[in-house]
Design a protein around this motif. Structure first.
Motif, PDB file in Angstrom:
ATOM      1  N   GLN A  84       0.862  -1.193   0.000  1.00 16.88           N
ATOM      2  CA  GLN A  84       0.000   0.000   0.000  1.00 16.88           C
ATOM      3  C   GLN A  84       0.897   1.241   0.000  1.00 16.88           C
ATOM      4  N   LYS A  85       0.763   2.075  -1.029  1.00 18.17           N
ATOM      5  CA  LYS A  85       1.630   3.247  -1.162  1.00 18.17           C
ATOM      6  C   LYS A  85       0.880   4.487  -0.668  1.00 18.17           C
ATOM      7  N   LEU A  89       6.701   8.562   0.988  1.00 16.89           N
ATOM      8  CA  LEU A  89       7.316   7.512   0.180  1.00 16.89           C
ATOM      9  C   LEU A  89       8.571   6.946   0.834  1.00 16.89           C
ATOM     10  N   VAL A  92       7.451   4.164   2.810  1.00 20.57           N
ATOM     11  CA  VAL A  92       7.056   3.037   1.951  1.00 20.57           C
ATOM     12  C   VAL A  92       8.295   2.273   1.503  1.00 20.57           C
TER      13      VAL A  92
END
Length: 198
Positions: A84-85, A89, A92
Motif C-alpha cells: 500500500q503506497k 514515500l 514506503v
C-alpha cells in the motif's frame, strides 16, 4: 524467512541443485582467487557443467556472483509492487525493504556478505553492480510514478544511499538481525544529515 518449496519433478530438482552448486562454488572460487582472476571455465570445471548449461541458468559470470544481491532486489521490487503506497514515500521504501529482508533465509544471509566483499574487491564487478543498481532504481520509479520526477529520483537515491550506509555499518560482523535495525537508523538520520551546517 523464505520458505522454499521443492520442485515437483526430478528434472526441476536437478536444475535447482546445479544452480545452487554454481552459486556456492562461484562464491568460494571468487573469494579464494578473486573475481577478476577466476575464469568462467574454472567454475564450470569445478561444478562439472557445460557452458550451455551455465548460460541456461545465468547470463554471465557477474550474474552468478551477484545472485544474493539480485535475489534481494527482486524480492524488494515484488514487495514494493504489492505494498500500500500511502504516506511518505520514504516510509514506503523502508517498509518494503524491511519486508524483503524478512523474506531472506539463512542461506541468503550466509551468501550476501561474501557477495559484498567480492564487489568491494573487484572493479569490474563493482561497475556491473552500479549498472544493475541504476536499472533497479528505474524500476522503483516506474512502480511508484511513471513520470520519473526529479524529487522521486532524489528520494530513491537517498534511500539507496541509506541502504549502503547500513551495509557499511553491518559489515564485518554481518549479524542477520542487525541489518533491519541499522537500516531503520540510517533512514531516520537522513533528515538530520540533510540539515547539517558547514
Amino acid at each position: 524467512m523464505t520458505i522454499v518449496e521443492q520442485p515437483a519433478t526430478l528434472r526441476e530438482r536437478k536444475k535447482l541443485r546445479t544452480r545452487q552448486a554454481l552459486i556456492d562454488t562461484a562464491l568460494t572460487l571468487f573469494g579464494e582467487h578473486g573475481f577478476d582472476n577466476t575464469p568462467l571455465d574454472a567454475l564450470l570445471e569445478q561444478v562439472e557443467v557445460s557452458r550451455r548449461t551455465f548460460f541456461r541458468t545465468f547470463r554471465s559470470k557477474e550474474d552468478v556472483a551477484l545472485t544474493a544481491v539480485k535475489q534481494l532486489w527482486d524480492t524488494y521490487l515484488e514487495v514494493l509492487d504489492g505494498i500500500q503506497k500511502s504516506g511518505p514515500l520514504a516510509d514506503v521504501f523502508l517498509a518494503a525493504m524491511l519486508t524483503a529482508l524478512e523474506r531472506m533465509d539463512e542461506d541468503w544471509y550466509r551468501r550476501f556478505p561474501l557477495t559484498l566483499r567480492l564487489i568491494a574487491d573487484s572493479p569490474a564487478l563493482d561497475g556491473y553492480t552500479l549498472r544493475y543498481c541504476a536499472e533497479v532504481q528505474a524500476k522503483i520509479a516506474g512502480l511508484v510514478d511513471g513520470q520519473n520526477r526529479l524529487e522521486l529520483r532524489l528520494l530513491i537515491e537517498f534511500f539507496v544511499a541509506a541502504w549502503r550506509c547500513a551495509l557499511d555499518e553491518w559489515l564485518p560482523a554481518c549479524t542477520p538481525g542487525e541489518l533491519p535495525t541499522l537500516l531503520r537508523r540510517t533512514c531516520s538520520t537522513m533528515n538530520a544529515a540533510l540539515s547539517l551546517k558547514a
